[in-house]
Design an enzyme around this catalytic site. Sequence first.
Site, PDB file in Angstrom:
ATOM      1  N   ILE A 180      44.040  43.825  38.316  1.00  0.00           N
ATOM      2  CA  ILE A 180      45.224  44.090  37.489  1.00  0.00           C
ATOM      3  C   ILE A 180      44.787  44.145  36.033  1.00  0.00           C
ATOM      4  O   ILE A 180      44.100  43.236  35.548  1.00  0.00           O
ATOM      5  CB  ILE A 180      46.301  43.007  37.706  1.00  0.00           C
ATOM      6  CG1 ILE A 180      46.730  43.004  39.191  1.00  0.00           C
ATOM      7  CG2 ILE A 180      47.520  43.278  36.805  1.00  0.00           C
ATOM      8  CD1 ILE A 180      47.707  41.933  39.577  1.00  0.00           C
ATOM      9  N   THR A 237      41.730  43.011  27.954  1.00  0.00           N
ATOM     10  CA  THR A 237      40.342  43.338  27.598  1.00  0.00           C
ATOM     11  C   THR A 237      39.852  44.476  28.507  1.00  0.00           C
ATOM     12  O   THR A 237      40.613  45.013  29.311  1.00  0.00           O
ATOM     13  CB  THR A 237      39.426  42.105  27.773  1.00  0.00           C
ATOM     14  OG1 THR A 237      39.381  41.771  29.166  1.00  0.00           O
ATOM     15  CG2 THR A 237      39.941  40.927  26.971  1.00  0.00           C
ATOM     16  N   HIS A 292      37.761  44.339  30.986  1.00  0.00           N
ATOM     17  CA  HIS A 292      37.261  43.950  32.312  1.00  0.00           C
ATOM     18  C   HIS A 292      37.707  44.892  33.414  1.00  0.00           C
ATOM     19  O   HIS A 292      36.945  45.267  34.291  1.00  0.00           O
ATOM     20  CB  HIS A 292      37.727  42.535  32.657  1.00  0.00           C
ATOM     21  CG  HIS A 292      36.754  41.501  32.246  1.00  0.00           C
ATOM     22  ND1 HIS A 292      36.656  41.055  30.955  1.00  0.00           N
ATOM     23  CD2 HIS A 292      35.805  40.846  32.951  1.00  0.00           C
ATOM     24  CE1 HIS A 292      35.702  40.162  30.885  1.00  0.00           C
ATOM     25  NE2 HIS A 292      35.166  40.013  32.071  1.00  0.00           N
TER      26      HIS A 292
HETATM   27  N1  RBF Z   1      38.808  39.720  39.844  1.00  0.00           N
HETATM   28  C1  RBF Z   1      39.727  40.342  40.601  1.00  0.00           C
HETATM   29  O1  RBF Z   1      39.531  40.478  41.811  1.00  0.00           O
HETATM   30  N2  RBF Z   1      40.869  40.851  40.030  1.00  0.00           N
HETATM   31  C2  RBF Z   1      41.130  40.774  38.705  1.00  0.00           C
HETATM   32  O2  RBF Z   1      42.185  41.248  38.265  1.00  0.00           O
HETATM   33  C3  RBF Z   1      40.159  40.146  37.880  1.00  0.00           C
HETATM   34  N3  RBF Z   1      40.346  40.068  36.548  1.00  0.00           N
HETATM   35  C4  RBF Z   1      39.406  39.473  35.789  1.00  0.00           C
HETATM   36  C5  RBF Z   1      39.592  39.392  34.397  1.00  0.00           C
HETATM   37  C6  RBF Z   1      38.654  38.749  33.592  1.00  0.00           C
HETATM   38  C7  RBF Z   1      38.887  38.697  32.132  1.00  0.00           C
HETATM   39  C8  RBF Z   1      37.501  38.189  34.196  1.00  0.00           C
HETATM   40  C9  RBF Z   1      36.465  37.467  33.352  1.00  0.00           C
HETATM   41  C10 RBF Z   1      37.309  38.263  35.544  1.00  0.00           C
HETATM   42  C11 RBF Z   1      38.243  38.891  36.362  1.00  0.00           C
HETATM   43  N4  RBF Z   1      38.073  38.960  37.753  1.00  0.00           N
HETATM   44  C12 RBF Z   1      39.002  39.596  38.515  1.00  0.00           C
HETATM   45  C13 RBF Z   1      36.956  38.218  38.413  1.00  0.00           C
HETATM   46  C14 RBF Z   1      35.710  39.080  38.633  1.00  0.00           C
HETATM   47  O3  RBF Z   1      35.941  40.041  39.650  1.00  0.00           O
HETATM   48  C15 RBF Z   1      34.528  38.159  39.048  1.00  0.00           C
HETATM   49  O4  RBF Z   1      34.873  37.433  40.191  1.00  0.00           O
HETATM   50  C16 RBF Z   1      34.117  37.180  37.970  1.00  0.00           C
HETATM   51  O5  RBF Z   1      33.902  37.832  36.741  1.00  0.00           O
HETATM   52  C17 RBF Z   1      32.810  36.430  38.386  1.00  0.00           C
HETATM   53  O6  RBF Z   1      31.745  37.343  38.552  1.00  0.00           O
END
Ligand code: RBF
Length: 162
Positions: free
Chosen positions: A89, A93, A95
């Site tokens: 979602i 930022t 990401h």
């Molecule tokens: N992982 C998801 O599956 N869905 C998300 O919406 C999501 N948003 C994230 C936003 C930020 C700012 C960060 C730092 C991580 C997010 N992650 C999300 C986690 C990402 O996929 C991963 O598990 C972590 O960054 C650890 O490698």
Amino acid sequence: MAVKGLGQIDAKYDGSKLKVGIIHARWNDKIIAALVNGCISKLKSFGVLEENIIVETCPGSFELPYATKRFYEHLHPEVDVVIPIGVLIKGSTMHFEYISESVTHAIMNLQFQLNKPIIFGLLTCLTEEQALARAGIDEAKSMHNHGEDWGAAAVEMALKYE
Ligand code: RBF
């Protein structure tokens, strides 16, 4: 009438001999749970046996490609098809953009590296509301549960292109 979606299934598939892996991220867990449940009930509707559906988790969507690779290569090489499931979602930022694009490419490429079908079970939504609707949760704006499409796609890919 809905235009989007998988459309009419093109054959009568018997999934009773299939082994299916589901690897889901744990971020956005309420939405993930609905998608995984929708996926499992669709698999069962094709005759896939409960004991032949192996569910595993990983932290977030970024981890899905590597988790899928190791699942196939090491943990469960016997499975016919894997369905990685994640919900991204958009936040404030970058990401979302980086993870969506890299995970999509990695999953696509992994199919050719492993020579196995991998379903694209990733929602990339601009708002939480969009994600809820695509998991069939938001009653007011409910669309169908996309997890069901992923289950049907897995059965077709595993049986038609084995
Ligand atoms: N992982 C998801 O599956 N869905 C998300 O919406 C999501 N948003 C994230 C936003 C930020 C700012 C960060 C730092 C991580 C997010 N992650 C999300 C986690 C990402 O996929 C991963 O598990 C972590 O960054 C650890 O490698």
